[in-house]
Design an enzyme around this catalytic site. Structure first.
Site, PDB file in Angstrom:
ATOM      1  CG  ASN A   9     -79.849  43.221 -29.942  1.00 57.35           C
ATOM      2  OD1 ASN A   9     -80.851  43.437 -30.624  1.00 57.35           O
ATOM      3  ND2 ASN A   9     -79.449  44.024 -28.959  1.00 57.35           N
ATOM      4  CD1 TRP A  10     -79.585  40.532 -36.476  1.00 60.48           C
ATOM      5  CD2 TRP A  10     -81.665  40.307 -37.317  1.00 60.48           C
ATOM      6  NE1 TRP A  10     -79.605  39.400 -37.245  1.00 60.48           N
ATOM      7  CE2 TRP A  10     -80.869  39.235 -37.775  1.00 60.48           C
ATOM      8  CE3 TRP A  10     -82.998  40.377 -37.721  1.00 60.48           C
ATOM      9  CZ2 TRP A  10     -81.373  38.243 -38.617  1.00 60.48           C
ATOM     10  CZ3 TRP A  10     -83.501  39.383 -38.552  1.00 60.48           C
ATOM     11  CH2 TRP A  10     -82.694  38.330 -38.994  1.00 60.48           C
ATOM     12  CE  LYS A  11     -77.094  46.450 -30.431  1.00 59.30           C
ATOM     13  NZ  LYS A  11     -75.972  47.218 -29.942  1.00 59.30           N
ATOM     14  CG  HIS A  94     -79.527  46.376 -25.175  1.00 60.65           C
ATOM     15  ND1 HIS A  94     -78.889  47.556 -25.488  1.00 60.65           N
ATOM     16  CD2 HIS A  94     -78.799  45.381 -25.748  1.00 60.65           C
ATOM     17  CE1 HIS A  94     -77.814  47.273 -26.216  1.00 60.65           C
ATOM     18  NE2 HIS A  94     -77.738  45.968 -26.391  1.00 60.65           N
ATOM     19  CD  GLU A  96     -77.954  49.771 -28.274  1.00 58.56           C
ATOM     20  OE1 GLU A  96     -78.895  49.206 -28.850  1.00 58.56           O
ATOM     21  OE2 GLU A  96     -76.753  49.517 -28.537  1.00 58.56           O
ATOM     22  CD  GLU A 166     -74.996  43.397 -24.633  1.00 55.17           C
ATOM     23  OE1 GLU A 166     -74.694  42.738 -25.634  1.00 55.17           O
ATOM     24  OE2 GLU A 166     -75.860  44.293 -24.649  1.00 55.17           O
ATOM     25  N   GLY A 172     -70.616  48.350 -29.883  1.00 53.50           N
ATOM     26  CA  GLY A 172     -70.586  49.057 -31.157  1.00 53.50           C
ATOM     27  C   GLY A 172     -69.378  49.966 -31.323  1.00 53.50           C
ATOM     28  CB  SER A 212     -66.782  44.996 -30.041  1.00 55.16           C
ATOM     29  OG  SER A 212     -67.266  46.332 -30.108  1.00 55.16           O
ATOM     30  N   GLY A 233     -74.220  42.157 -31.550  1.00 59.21           N
ATOM     31  CA  GLY A 233     -74.909  43.145 -32.381  1.00 59.21           C
ATOM     32  C   GLY A 233     -74.411  43.084 -33.815  1.00 59.21           C
ATOM     33  N   GLY A 234     -73.487  43.961 -34.148  1.00 57.70           N
ATOM     34  CA  GLY A 234     -73.011  44.134 -35.526  1.00 57.70           C
ATOM     35  C   GLY A 234     -72.657  42.840 -36.251  1.00 57.70           C
TER      36      GLY A 234
HETATM   37  P1  13P Z   1     -72.053  45.027 -30.853  1.00 60.56           P
HETATM   38  O1  13P Z   1     -71.781  43.547 -30.972  1.00 60.56           O
HETATM   39  O2  13P Z   1     -72.433  45.673 -32.147  1.00 60.56           O
HETATM   40  O3  13P Z   1     -70.974  45.729 -30.102  1.00 60.56           O
HETATM   41  O4  13P Z   1     -73.390  45.149 -29.939  1.00 60.56           O
HETATM   42  C1  13P Z   1     -73.445  44.481 -28.732  1.00 60.56           C
HETATM   43  C2  13P Z   1     -74.834  44.545 -28.224  1.00 60.56           C
HETATM   44  O5  13P Z   1     -75.295  45.597 -27.793  1.00 60.56           O
HETATM   45  C3  13P Z   1     -75.664  43.342 -28.298  1.00 60.56           C
HETATM   46  O6  13P Z   1     -76.845  43.487 -27.570  1.00 60.56           O
END
Ligand code: 13P
Length: 253
Positions: A9-11, A94, A96, A166, A172, A212, A233-234
């Site tokens: 997930n590149w956000k 999600h 967020e 999640e 993050g 993470s 994500g990251g």
């Molecule tokens: P991180 O891997 O950056 O913690 O993000 C997780 C996430 O929200 C994937 O959707």
């Protein structure tokens, strides 16, 4: 029995050049789709570019979509358009989106129905806050999210659905849930799918862990019985680290 999945997930990261470069870098390296499903979720404006360049073993996802078919919803994207673009998956609910855009369980439920209507496979996100975990209410909370999200869905849809657990406090932050913690809550999610449908359904539903995830902890997570992969994500932004995760999830022959 359940095929593993790694979804990046590149956000709101990567411009067009960076996104295309990533796809060129990973296309030849992604393990076969008979071993692992590999997915990248990008910002909407580059979805078509990525779909056109996706290799055989890579599929593209949107990060959100609207619950309605069409109409006066400025700035939103419809499921029909995602389907037209050749997008295969869509992330729904999600944390967020729930936190910053007030997405409710009810709208998440509508979005799931709408995604299936247009042949998109949803990746449904659930997970508790630190407050909820510290109050010992994690199980009750995620069960509630699952129950509301799945309302009215048929068994065949739930078998196809991908769920991502999640925990909000692990996103993050560099704080991963321990593999045992993640496996335990994912077990609770699987049980609640089983209670709502039956074990033949929950045995098929893939449940990922997210929060993470990185090359240093993927092996431990993927080794757990109930964890079918990761939503990342990251660590999905760098092609090398993303490929390490995908390779770790592919079953060893
Ligand atoms: P991180 O891997 O950056 O913690 O993000 C997780 C996430 O929200 C994937 O959707």
């Amino acid at each position: 029995m359940r095929k593993p999945m790694i979804a990046g997930n590149w956000k709101m990261n990567k411009n067009r050049d960076e996104a295309l470069q990533f796809i060129y870098n990973v296309n030849q390296e992604v393990p076969g789709k008979e071993f692992v499903d590999t997915v990248i979720a990008s910002q909407d404006p580059v979805l078509r570019d990525l779909v056109k360049r996706q290799g055989d073993n890579l599929r593209i996802a949107a990060q959100n979509m609207h619950e309605k078919t069409e109409g006066a919803f400025t700035g939103e994207t419809s499921a029909e358009l995602l389907e037209n673009l050749g997008v295969a998956y869509v992330i729904i609910g999600h944390s967020e989106r729930r936190a910053y855009y007030n997405e409710s369980d009810a709208s998440v439920n509508k979005k799931l129905h709408q995604a299936f209507r247009y042949g998109l496979t949803p990746i449904l996100c659930v997970g508790e806050s630190l407050e909820t975990r510290e109050a010992g209410e994690t199980d009750m909370f995620v069960k509630g999210q699952i129950k509301e999200a799945l309302k009215g869905l048929g068994s065949e849809q739930v078998k196809e659905l991908v769920i991502a657990y999640e925990p909000i406090w692990a996103i993050g932050t560099g704080k991963t849930a321990s593999a045992d913690q993640a496996n335990e809550t994912i077990g609770v999610i699987r049980e609640s799918v089983s209670a709502l449908y039956d074990a033949s359904v929950s045995d098929m539903t893939r449940i990922l862990y997210g929060g993470s995830v990185k090359p240093a902890n993927i092996d431990e997570l993927i080794a757990k019985e109930d964890i079918d992969g990761a939503l990342v994500g990251g660590a999905s932004l760098d092609p090398k680290s993303f490929l390490t995760l995908v390779e770790a999830a592919a079953p060893k022959k």
